[in-house]
Design a protein around this motif. Sequence first.
Motif, PDB file in Angstrom:
ATOM      1  N   GLU A 158       0.966  -1.384  -0.086  1.00  0.00           N
ATOM      2  CA  GLU A 158       0.096   0.038  -0.050  1.00  0.00           C
ATOM      3  C   GLU A 158       0.740   1.211  -0.009  1.00  0.00           C
ATOM      4  N   GLU A 159       1.998   1.109   0.743  1.00  0.00           N
ATOM      5  CA  GLU A 159       2.857   2.460   0.738  1.00  0.00           C
ATOM      6  C   GLU A 159       3.367   2.634  -0.485  1.00  0.00           C
ATOM      7  N   GLN A 160       3.792   1.395  -1.227  1.00  0.00           N
ATOM      8  CA  GLN A 160       4.535   1.691  -2.668  1.00  0.00           C
ATOM      9  C   GLN A 160       3.416   2.221  -3.789  1.00  0.00           C
ATOM     10  N   VAL A 161       2.372   1.528  -3.474  1.00  0.00           N
ATOM     11  CA  VAL A 161       1.252   2.091  -4.511  1.00  0.00           C
ATOM     12  C   VAL A 161       0.833   3.687  -4.404  1.00  0.00           C
ATOM     13  N   SER A 162       0.892   4.151  -3.198  1.00  0.00           N
ATOM     14  CA  SER A 162       0.651   5.527  -2.968  1.00  0.00           C
ATOM     15  C   SER A 162       1.717   6.344  -3.626  1.00  0.00           C
ATOM     16  N   LYS A 163       3.142   5.894  -3.900  1.00  0.00           N
ATOM     17  CA  LYS A 163       4.148   6.745  -4.563  1.00  0.00           C
ATOM     18  C   LYS A 163       3.724   6.977  -6.003  1.00  0.00           C
ATOM     19  N   TYR A 164       2.948   6.027  -6.791  1.00  0.00           N
ATOM     20  CA  TYR A 164       2.843   6.187  -8.066  1.00  0.00           C
ATOM     21  C   TYR A 164       1.466   6.341  -8.597  1.00  0.00           C
ATOM     22  N   GLN A 165       1.497   7.519  -9.821  1.00  0.00           N
ATOM     23  CA  GLN A 165       0.270   7.588 -10.185  1.00  0.00           C
ATOM     24  C   GLN A 165       0.314   7.536 -11.839  1.00  0.00           C
ATOM     25  N   VAL A 166      -0.750   6.997 -12.523  1.00  0.00           N
ATOM     26  CA  VAL A 166      -0.997   6.728 -13.836  1.00  0.00           C
ATOM     27  C   VAL A 166      -1.573   7.786 -14.614  1.00  0.00           C
ATOM     28  N   THR A 167      -1.076   8.281 -15.643  1.00  0.00           N
ATOM     29  CA  THR A 167      -1.598   9.520 -16.344  1.00  0.00           C
ATOM     30  C   THR A 167      -2.307   8.788 -17.510  1.00  0.00           C
ATOM     31  N   LYS A 168      -3.691   9.176 -17.622  1.00  0.00           N
ATOM     32  CA  LYS A 168      -4.873   8.430 -18.713  1.00  0.00           C
ATOM     33  C   LYS A 168      -4.621   9.406 -19.967  1.00  0.00           C
ATOM     34  N   ARG A 169      -5.018   8.806 -21.018  1.00  0.00           N
ATOM     35  CA  ARG A 169      -4.971   9.486 -22.294  1.00  0.00           C
ATOM     36  C   ARG A 169      -5.834  10.940 -22.080  1.00  0.00           C
ATOM     37  N   ASN A 170      -6.574  11.203 -21.244  1.00  0.00           N
ATOM     38  CA  ASN A 170      -7.436  12.510 -21.251  1.00  0.00           C
ATOM     39  C   ASN A 170      -6.510  13.491 -20.340  1.00  0.00           C
ATOM     40  N   GLY A 171      -5.364  12.999 -19.704  1.00  0.00           N
ATOM     41  CA  GLY A 171      -4.500  13.713 -18.868  1.00  0.00           C
ATOM     42  C   GLY A 171      -4.680  13.533 -17.526  1.00  0.00           C
ATOM     43  N   LEU A 172      -5.893  12.885 -17.008  1.00  0.00           N
ATOM     44  CA  LEU A 172      -6.093  12.768 -15.744  1.00  0.00           C
ATOM     45  C   LEU A 172      -4.942  11.685 -15.038  1.00  0.00           C
ATOM     46  N   ALA A 173      -4.649  12.112 -13.830  1.00  0.00           N
ATOM     47  CA  ALA A 173      -3.768  11.296 -13.226  1.00  0.00           C
ATOM     48  C   ALA A 173      -4.558  10.488 -12.295  1.00  0.00           C
ATOM     49  N   VAL A 174      -4.370   9.319 -12.017  1.00  0.00           N
ATOM     50  CA  VAL A 174      -4.990   8.542 -11.172  1.00  0.00           C
ATOM     51  C   VAL A 174      -4.025   7.517 -10.366  1.00  0.00           C
ATOM     52  N   PRO A 175      -4.391   6.958  -9.277  1.00  0.00           N
ATOM     53  CA  PRO A 175      -3.416   6.131  -8.301  1.00  0.00           C
ATOM     54  C   PRO A 175      -3.287   4.732  -9.394  1.00  0.00           C
ATOM     55  N   TYR A 176      -2.041   4.160  -9.066  1.00  0.00           N
ATOM     56  CA  TYR A 176      -1.694   3.036  -9.792  1.00  0.00           C
ATOM     57  C   TYR A 176      -2.576   1.928  -9.364  1.00  0.00           C
ATOM     58  N   ASP A 177      -3.010   1.035 -10.205  1.00  0.00           N
ATOM     59  CA  ASP A 177      -3.566  -0.297  -9.669  1.00  0.00           C
ATOM     60  C   ASP A 177      -3.283  -1.409 -10.385  1.00  0.00           C
ATOM     61  N   GLY A 178      -2.706  -2.310  -9.708  1.00  0.00           N
ATOM     62  CA  GLY A 178      -2.022  -3.482 -10.347  1.00  0.00           C
ATOM     63  C   GLY A 178      -3.179  -4.470 -10.688  1.00  0.00           C
ATOM     64  N   GLN A 179      -4.345  -4.486 -10.064  1.00  0.00           N
ATOM     65  CA  GLN A 179      -5.382  -5.318 -10.329  1.00  0.00           C
ATOM     66  C   GLN A 179      -5.813  -5.163 -11.894  1.00  0.00           C
ATOM     67  N   LYS A 180      -6.051  -3.666 -12.243  1.00  0.00           N
ATOM     68  CA  LYS A 180      -6.357  -3.360 -13.566  1.00  0.00           C
ATOM     69  C   LYS A 180      -5.611  -4.190 -14.635  1.00  0.00           C
ATOM     70  N   VAL A 181      -4.323  -4.331 -14.395  1.00  0.00           N
ATOM     71  CA  VAL A 181      -3.601  -4.924 -15.420  1.00  0.00           C
ATOM     72  C   VAL A 181      -3.877  -6.556 -15.594  1.00  0.00           C
ATOM     73  N   ILE A 182      -3.913  -7.128 -14.152  1.00  0.00           N
ATOM     74  CA  ILE A 182      -4.284  -8.336 -14.079  1.00  0.00           C
ATOM     75  C   ILE A 182      -5.387  -8.781 -14.824  1.00  0.00           C
ATOM     76  N   GLY A 183      -6.402  -7.930 -14.518  1.00  0.00           N
ATOM     77  CA  GLY A 183      -7.806  -8.061 -15.332  1.00  0.00           C
ATOM     78  C   GLY A 183      -7.686  -7.959 -16.844  1.00  0.00           C
ATOM     79  N   ALA A 184      -6.813  -6.911 -17.302  1.00  0.00           N
ATOM     80  CA  ALA A 184      -6.702  -7.009 -18.776  1.00  0.00           C
ATOM     81  C   ALA A 184      -5.925  -8.170 -19.077  1.00  0.00           C
ATOM     82  N   VAL A 185      -4.978  -8.777 -18.718  1.00  0.00           N
ATOM     83  CA  VAL A 185      -4.258  -9.758 -19.173  1.00  0.00           C
ATOM     84  C   VAL A 185      -5.324 -11.180 -19.075  1.00  0.00           C
TER      85      VAL A 185
END
Length: 913
Positions: free
Chosen positions: A4-31
């Motif tokens: 949880e501490e590591q996750v809080s350090k990283y943000q993901v920039t979406k295509r619309n420019g919005l920055a949201v917290p990183y979520d590894g579960q989304k990657v798992i779901g896509a795979v």
Amino acid sequence: MFSEEQVSKYQVTKRNGLAVPYDGQKVIGAVKKAVIAVKGSHAQGSQHLQHLAQSIVEQIESKVQRTMPDGGIIHIEDIQDNVELYLMRAGEQQVARAYVIYREEHSKNRQDLNIKIEDTLQEFTVVHRDNSETWVESDIYSLVSSACEMYREVSSERLWKLIKPSLYDGIKFNELWLLLIMNARSLIAEEPNYSKVAAHFLLNKLKQEVLTTFPTITQDDNLYRKAFRISIDFGIEKGILDNQLSKFDLEQLAEAILPERDRQFDYLGLQTLYDRYFLRSDETPFELPQVMFMRIAMGLAVNESQQNRRAIEFYRLLSSFDFMCSTPTLFNSGTVRPQLSSCYLTHIGDSLSEIYQGLSDNAMLSKWAGGLGNDWTPVRALGSFINGTRGTSQGIIPFLKVANDTAVAVNQGGKRKGAVCAYLETWHLDIEDFLELRKNTGDERRRTHDMNTANWIPDLFMKRVFLDQDWTLFSPSEVSDLHQLYGREFELRYEYYEELAQAGRLKQYKSIRAKELWQKMLSMLFETGHPWITFKDPCNVRSPQQHRGVVHSSNLCTEITLNTNDDEIAVCNLGSVNLNNHWTIEGIDKEHLKNTIRTAIRMLDNVIDLNFYPVKKAKVSNLKHRPIGLGMMGYQDVLYRAKISFDSIEAVELSDRISEAFSFYAIEASANLAVERGCYDSFNGSLWQQGIFPLDSLRQLEKSRGSDYCTFNYQSELDWSFLKEQVKKTGIRNSNIIAIAPTATIANIVGVCQSIEPTYQNLFVKSNLSGEFLVINKYLVSELKDAGLWDASMIDDIQYYQGDVGRIDRIPNKLKALFKTAFSIDPRWLVEAASRRQKWIDQAQSLNLYMQEPSGMKLDNLYKTAWSRGLKTTYYLRSLAATEVYTHSSDRVDVEAEQTLCRLDDLECEVCQ
């Protein structure tokens, strides 16, 4: 994966420019989606798929950590490029190709939608309270898109199509947010994650309202930290918050706030806080969710020597949803009137002055959000002689009518109605009239439709039911000491009074077949839901505090078993651990559970010293004995994740193991707190001091009752010897420690199934101040997706059968078993699981029992089983007839049937939780 501490350090920039917290579960779901697209639904749930997805996420996170060790911003395209790369390296070329195609299709869809929006840049005016501004459709779509991109399985396109036709020129700002919320809510039944989207919109609406209250704040990355400091000062200035909060280091606490934890809320949880929990000024909330949790934490840390450190510790526990305080604590912590306790148990004396003093105490306790349990047994029966007036008594019924009306009149400051439960022992001469208090027919002057009632049943009565023997009713004015006795002493004294009655030496008594009275109890329970069945002797024989008096009743929700007398009103302070947050693929994370319980016990113990006591007798009792009630919630969630059916021996065994660990860590935490702070004043002579722990007291109950009437389980896994020696040597901080309350509302807040309850319905309608919406079991949806069965037809079937999956043919039997609802489970399984918990609990548990087609024989068997298994109390009997209407409400939950009306009232339950 990242902590949880590591996750809080990283943000993901979406295509619309919005920055949201990183979520590894989304990657798992896509795979997983890509693999299933290539290999078919049979790949779902395979170990290879799980391992592949997990491996790719770990490689991505390892690379991110190497390149940006101190944190940073990752672009979504970079993540997706790496997914393709690692799929190829894993030899999954076909899957990688499917993933590329998936990306291209979604890119095209976004481009098409953007073109459509750009072609119709319709302008319209949004009206604020004091001004207005011009918006275009793309502004609204950006709000929708940014919300949907934060969660899996939701479509901004799908939601936009619902929202767009309702936009109009001159729309009010609040109406715009309501439009977004309500349309997201409407999709929850087809995809539970739309609940997160609706919560996101509601949070933004709340932020705008807070900004209106504090116009000097701007909505930027520091919004939370600014709002926290200003809201604390504002609350103190308005006379809402205690001035002691200003002594904290507000800068340090502001930096400790974790805004990303708002993403944990689903819509129902956040709406519950919005409607009734956030502090308000002129009807407008001035707290954000994490501000509320920090305010509560500060209120509980006021007396700590290291205020700031403890406030942060308490905040982190609350905001993680690992533990949640009860409703009065959430309402009032940190305020100028910190009434934080949940339950009060009072003793009503026999004189007129004592009766009306008891009613006055009821009113004052109820005013400040306390749930009440009244012991009415000492009050003389109908026809008893009154020395002062030389007349005869009207019995307890007229006074109970006054108690009922007092509860209605004192409505806890408009937040919720007052709630009280009256207890009466089974030998009281007015017991037959007491059983009929909730009937819908008869003299209304002798009915209490708004007050709960409970039978306080001695073991001797149950034995006579089994033996089909007679039972004698007395007036307490002639046999007053019976109320102070239990176990073998009660039996001997009771038989002595029967002899006196037969000899004509008592004026008032009545003989009745025990079975006949028992059948009438069960008949009224079925017809009206009252009086509840509770057992006097288990509550007393197993009470750690039996050296200091008698347990005369339980509380409003039947989980508290504390002594009361003329000078003491028992008080209990509640909070519940979220079991779901402590479950892993290997089982309960015991180290996590231990740490949670340690902090929770400290918080609950602090409540005792900080609490505002409306009556002096409550303060005297609470400071002397220091009882608390640590409970649990999310038990059904754990069973879902473990894929264990509620009605199985595996579930019973799991209940046993969890409860033993829970009990061990709770008692250990209180014992360690005693080393730091000292043990409670009345410790000497207690069962704790004698080394008699809850499991040992179960053996005492068997000895007292007789083994012929006991079917107890003594199974244990842990070594308790060291802990017993520690408690003997250094004491324990709290006279009573564990009690499982209903958690009706706080379970909604954290988004889990309440308490130890089975799921009531897999699909139901929830009503709140904003309207009605369907809620569906998210675990069921997930399993059906994994099985490739989640489609529009399945949604229709589930709605048609009102959530009963057992009637849908294409659902596999293993899922039908896993997702049985409360009325589909034989209630004896609930009793079995409860009996395993009860052996580890020093107080009791709020246990609802569900029966779809009740009969006299079934009820007789069920409640006899509950008694023989050693349960101390039971709560509502929930029953249905042939026609049902399900309506769940944050204010009231009703189940209406042609022949039976059982009220499931959240408000009564939430007085405790």
